[in-house]
Design a protein around this motif. Structure first.
Motif, PDB file in Angstrom:
ATOM      1  N   ALA A 214      49.205  20.843  47.040  1.00 40.08           N
ATOM      2  CA  ALA A 214      50.160  21.956  47.103  1.00 40.08           C
ATOM      3  C   ALA A 214      50.066  22.658  48.458  1.00 40.08           C
ATOM      4  O   ALA A 214      49.068  22.528  49.174  1.00 40.08           O
ATOM      5  CB  ALA A 214      49.871  22.941  45.971  1.00 40.08           C
ATOM      6  N   PRO A 215      51.104  23.417  48.848  1.00 38.47           N
ATOM      7  CA  PRO A 215      51.054  24.131  50.130  1.00 38.47           C
ATOM      8  C   PRO A 215      49.787  24.979  50.260  1.00 38.47           C
ATOM      9  O   PRO A 215      49.359  25.631  49.298  1.00 38.47           O
ATOM     10  CB  PRO A 215      52.308  25.006  50.095  1.00 38.47           C
ATOM     11  N   LEU A 216      49.219  24.976  51.441  1.00 37.04           N
ATOM     12  CA  LEU A 216      48.001  25.732  51.735  1.00 37.04           C
ATOM     13  C   LEU A 216      48.263  26.647  52.919  1.00 37.04           C
ATOM     14  O   LEU A 216      48.747  26.196  53.971  1.00 37.04           O
ATOM     15  CB  LEU A 216      46.837  24.790  52.054  1.00 37.04           C
ATOM     16  N   GLY A 217      47.958  27.926  52.760  1.00 39.61           N
ATOM     17  CA  GLY A 217      48.081  28.882  53.852  1.00 39.61           C
ATOM     18  C   GLY A 217      46.763  29.558  54.130  1.00 39.61           C
ATOM     19  O   GLY A 217      45.784  29.393  53.399  1.00 39.61           O
ATOM     20  N   MET A 218      46.743  30.335  55.208  1.00 38.65           N
ATOM     21  CA  MET A 218      45.516  31.026  55.606  1.00 38.65           C
ATOM     22  C   MET A 218      45.833  32.484  55.887  1.00 38.65           C
ATOM     23  O   MET A 218      46.878  32.811  56.467  1.00 38.65           O
ATOM     24  CB  MET A 218      44.901  30.351  56.828  1.00 38.65           C
ATOM     25  N   MET A 219      44.922  33.360  55.467  1.00 43.16           N
ATOM     26  CA  MET A 219      45.061  34.793  55.703  1.00 43.16           C
ATOM     27  C   MET A 219      43.677  35.354  56.022  1.00 43.16           C
ATOM     28  O   MET A 219      42.679  34.944  55.429  1.00 43.16           O
ATOM     29  CB  MET A 219      45.642  35.490  54.461  1.00 43.16           C
ATOM     30  N   VAL A 242      48.942  34.374  57.667  1.00 38.18           N
ATOM     31  CA  VAL A 242      49.081  35.833  57.603  1.00 38.18           C
ATOM     32  C   VAL A 242      47.878  36.478  58.299  1.00 38.18           C
ATOM     33  O   VAL A 242      46.877  36.810  57.655  1.00 38.18           O
ATOM     34  CB  VAL A 242      49.179  36.327  56.140  1.00 38.18           C
ATOM     35  N   PRO A 243      47.938  36.665  59.627  1.00 33.39           N
ATOM     36  CA  PRO A 243      46.871  37.393  60.303  1.00 33.39           C
ATOM     37  C   PRO A 243      47.031  38.899  60.090  1.00 33.39           C
ATOM     38  O   PRO A 243      48.123  39.448  60.291  1.00 33.39           O
ATOM     39  CB  PRO A 243      47.041  37.007  61.772  1.00 33.39           C
ATOM     40  N   ILE A 244      45.959  39.550  59.671  1.00 38.77           N
ATOM     41  CA  ILE A 244      45.972  40.986  59.396  1.00 38.77           C
ATOM     42  C   ILE A 244      45.118  41.695  60.444  1.00 38.77           C
ATOM     43  O   ILE A 244      43.951  41.341  60.648  1.00 38.77           O
ATOM     44  CB  ILE A 244      45.411  41.272  57.989  1.00 38.77           C
ATOM     45  N   PRO A 291      52.042  28.061  68.282  1.00 38.07           N
ATOM     46  CA  PRO A 291      51.607  27.880  66.896  1.00 38.07           C
ATOM     47  C   PRO A 291      52.214  26.653  66.244  1.00 38.07           C
ATOM     48  O   PRO A 291      53.371  26.305  66.484  1.00 38.07           O
ATOM     49  CB  PRO A 291      52.065  29.169  66.206  1.00 38.07           C
ATOM     50  N   LYS A 292      51.417  26.000  65.406  1.00 36.71           N
ATOM     51  CA  LYS A 292      51.877  24.832  64.661  1.00 36.71           C
ATOM     52  C   LYS A 292      52.626  25.219  63.389  1.00 36.71           C
ATOM     53  O   LYS A 292      53.431  24.446  62.871  1.00 36.71           O
ATOM     54  CB  LYS A 292      50.675  23.950  64.283  1.00 36.71           C
ATOM     55  N   VAL A 293      52.336  26.395  62.855  1.00 32.97           N
ATOM     56  CA  VAL A 293      53.029  26.860  61.648  1.00 32.97           C
ATOM     57  C   VAL A 293      54.431  27.319  62.054  1.00 32.97           C
ATOM     58  O   VAL A 293      54.592  28.086  63.014  1.00 32.97           O
ATOM     59  CB  VAL A 293      52.252  28.018  60.992  1.00 32.97           C
ATOM     60  N   PRO A 294      55.475  26.864  61.359  1.00 37.72           N
ATOM     61  CA  PRO A 294      56.843  27.240  61.735  1.00 37.72           C
ATOM     62  C   PRO A 294      57.064  28.754  61.747  1.00 37.72           C
ATOM     63  O   PRO A 294      56.403  29.505  61.019  1.00 37.72           O
ATOM     64  CB  PRO A 294      57.704  26.560  60.655  1.00 37.72           C
ATOM     65  N   TRP A 295      58.015  29.186  62.550  1.00 37.70           N
ATOM     66  CA  TRP A 295      58.278  30.615  62.783  1.00 37.70           C
ATOM     67  C   TRP A 295      58.480  31.393  61.489  1.00 37.70           C
ATOM     68  O   TRP A 295      57.918  32.472  61.309  1.00 37.70           O
ATOM     69  CB  TRP A 295      59.522  30.735  63.674  1.00 37.70           C
ATOM     70  N   GLU A 296      59.289  30.854  60.579  1.00 37.51           N
ATOM     71  CA  GLU A 296      59.616  31.589  59.352  1.00 37.51           C
ATOM     72  C   GLU A 296      58.439  31.673  58.387  1.00 37.51           C
ATOM     73  O   GLU A 296      58.498  32.406  57.390  1.00 37.51           O
ATOM     74  CB  GLU A 296      60.826  30.954  58.654  1.00 37.51           C
ATOM     75  N   ARG A 297      57.365  30.959  58.676  1.00 37.71           N
ATOM     76  CA  ARG A 297      56.188  30.952  57.808  1.00 37.71           C
ATOM     77  C   ARG A 297      55.023  31.743  58.402  1.00 37.71           C
ATOM     78  O   ARG A 297      53.891  31.608  57.974  1.00 37.71           O
ATOM     79  CB  ARG A 297      55.769  29.508  57.520  1.00 37.71           C
ATOM     80  N   ARG A 298      55.337  32.584  59.389  1.00 34.15           N
ATOM     81  CA  ARG A 298      54.345  33.467  60.003  1.00 34.15           C
ATOM     82  C   ARG A 298      54.620  34.907  59.587  1.00 34.15           C
ATOM     83  O   ARG A 298      55.757  35.372  59.671  1.00 34.15           O
ATOM     84  CB  ARG A 298      54.393  33.382  61.532  1.00 34.15           C
ATOM     85  N   LEU A 299      53.583  35.601  59.134  1.00 35.57           N
ATOM     86  CA  LEU A 299      53.685  37.023  58.783  1.00 35.57           C
ATOM     87  C   LEU A 299      52.551  37.768  59.473  1.00 35.57           C
ATOM     88  O   LEU A 299      51.379  37.487  59.219  1.00 35.57           O
ATOM     89  CB  LEU A 299      53.605  37.207  57.260  1.00 35.57           C
ATOM     90  N   VAL A 300      52.890  38.682  60.362  1.00 36.17           N
ATOM     91  CA  VAL A 300      51.896  39.485  61.083  1.00 36.17           C
ATOM     92  C   VAL A 300      51.795  40.846  60.415  1.00 36.17           C
ATOM     93  O   VAL A 300      52.805  41.543  60.243  1.00 36.17           O
ATOM     94  CB  VAL A 300      52.286  39.636  62.568  1.00 36.17           C
ATOM     95  N   VAL A 301      50.567  41.225  60.030  1.00 34.94           N
ATOM     96  CA  VAL A 301      50.333  42.483  59.317  1.00 34.94           C
ATOM     97  C   VAL A 301      49.474  43.396  60.188  1.00 34.94           C
ATOM     98  O   VAL A 301      48.449  42.966  60.729  1.00 34.94           O
ATOM     99  CB  VAL A 301      49.637  42.231  57.968  1.00 34.94           C
ATOM    100  N   ARG A 326      57.100  40.849  60.137  1.00 33.86           N
ATOM    101  CA  ARG A 326      55.984  41.767  60.385  1.00 33.86           C
ATOM    102  C   ARG A 326      55.961  42.845  59.311  1.00 33.86           C
ATOM    103  O   ARG A 326      57.009  43.254  58.814  1.00 33.86           O
ATOM    104  CB  ARG A 326      56.128  42.405  61.767  1.00 33.86           C
ATOM    105  N   PHE A 327      54.758  43.301  58.996  1.00 34.69           N
ATOM    106  CA  PHE A 327      54.620  44.363  57.998  1.00 34.69           C
ATOM    107  C   PHE A 327      53.544  45.332  58.460  1.00 34.69           C
ATOM    108  O   PHE A 327      52.464  44.919  58.879  1.00 34.69           O
ATOM    109  CB  PHE A 327      54.250  43.770  56.630  1.00 34.69           C
TER     110      PHE A 327
END
Length: 360
Positions: A214-219, A242-244, A291-301, A326-327
């Motif tokens: 399944a999809p795997l992300g990192m935060m 999701v870098p915080i 970045p290797k992760v596509p633009w729409e799959r990046r969230l900067v907090v 961004r949030f």
């Protein structure tokens, strides 16, 4: 109004904590013992990490091992619909610098990776790998910080928590506290420890994807956010990131907060500059890569009251990543008053990506 007051109060607390952390860091300031010639020798040693060929092809130093690591369960406890397991595996890392190799051999505990997992019995829609900040790493603390029960139960994710080298269960006996030795003012050790971090994390990614495709992300938060941004810059297997409260350059962060303190004065007296410092750590800066992760799959907090990783530092990463989603949440670097808000934003983000179901 109340939110602005809270941000202001949190920023004041951050400044107090920042001053305390720098005092602790300076108690083990390697520059105290360096002559200019020794600094130049270390900068020459750093050239092996900053060679243009390496920065163009970082897998020369940061590649994952060819096979998934054997995970050893230390402890397992049942959950209502799954299990929580404390895994360990041997770090695939081997020091590159011969001088550091001798130093590294004196450290216990660092070569064992600790990976905590909350896994569902039924296949989860996605997995998330979490990385903690500097000087921390205790699982129970970060279960609260990252609302792991919410990620697991409400969002339905399989959750993994990675312990960074020189932190918590990986703190060497010789270190006085978690994170004392990494990151540090030692430019060789810091480069080597980031090489170890990335190789460990990429080995963990291989193991997670072997368990579930399944999809795997990192935060991650702070140092963990920086680590997340770095891995997302070189590993195409991540489905979201999701870098915080993450700096774009650890070198710039340390340098900019050091104006007027002994470390900065010593470094400048030895011929160091802000640009030279960043260049010495370019291998692990997300600014060195697309970045290797596509633009729409990046969230900067970011936190509005953060006086450690300020808006200016976070903006550099956001702009380098072409200003993705961004949030901003209420609070500071240490007092994250609105941390549950960014967990809710994470849920919206994953739902918008159709990784998890949206609200009914």
């Amino acid at each position: 109004m109340l939110s602005a007051l809270a941000d202001h109060a949190c920023a004041r607390f951050d400044r107090v904590m920042r001053h305390g952390l720098r005092r602790v860091l300076m108690q083990r300031n390697e520059l105290d013992r360096l002559a200019r010639a020794e600094l130049e020798r270390r900068l020459e040693a750093v050239a092996q990490y900053t060679d243009p060929a390496v920065l163009a092809e970082p897998d020369r130093l940061l590649a994952p091992p060819p096979a998934p690591p054997p995970l050893v369960p230390l402890a397992v406890r049942r959950l209502p619909d799954g299990r929580a397991t404390h895994f360990t595996f041997a770090s695939p890392y081997r020091p590159r610098d011969p001088h550091y190799a001798r130093e590294y051999a004196t450290y216990d505990r660092v070569d064992t990776v600790h990976l905590h997992a909350w896994q569902h019995d039924r296949p989860a829609p996605a997995s998330i790998l979490l990385a903690h900040g500097w000087c921390v790493g205790n699982r129970r603390l970060h279960e609260i910080e990252f609302s792991i029960s919410t990620l697991y139960r409400d969002l339905g994710l399989d959750v993994y928590f990675y312990v960074q080298p020189f932190h918590s269960l990986r703190k060497p006996t010789a270190a006085r506290f978690s994170g004392e030795l990494f990151p540090s003012t030692d430019i060789v050790r810091t480069n080597e420890a980031f090489i170890q971090t990335v190789q460990d994390v990429r080995a963990a990614i291989t193991a997670v994807l072997r368990h579930s495709p399944a999809p795997l992300g990192m935060m991650g938060s702070s140092l963990g956010g920086y680590t997340s941004a770095l891995v997302a810059s070189i590993d195409p297997r991540l489905s979201f990131v999701v870098p915080i409260m993450a700096p774009a350059s650890f070198a710039h962060l340390l340098w900019d907060h050091g104006e007027g303190d002994p470390f900065r004065r010593q470094a400048e007296a030895l011929g160091m500059t802000r640009e030279r410092f960043h260049s010495a750590w370019a291998l692990h800066s997300p600014l060195s890569y697309a970045p290797k992760v596509p633009w729409e799959r990046r969230l900067v907090v970011t936190a509005r009251g953060d006086a450690l990783v300020t808006e200016a530092h976070a903006d550099v990463l956001w702009h380098h990543w072409q200003r993705p989603r961004r949030f901003r949440f209420t609070g500071g670097h240490f007092l994250q008053l609105g941390r549950r808000d960014y967990i809710r934003e994470l849920a919206r983000f994953l739902a918008d990506l159709r990784i998890i179901p949206g609200p009914g």
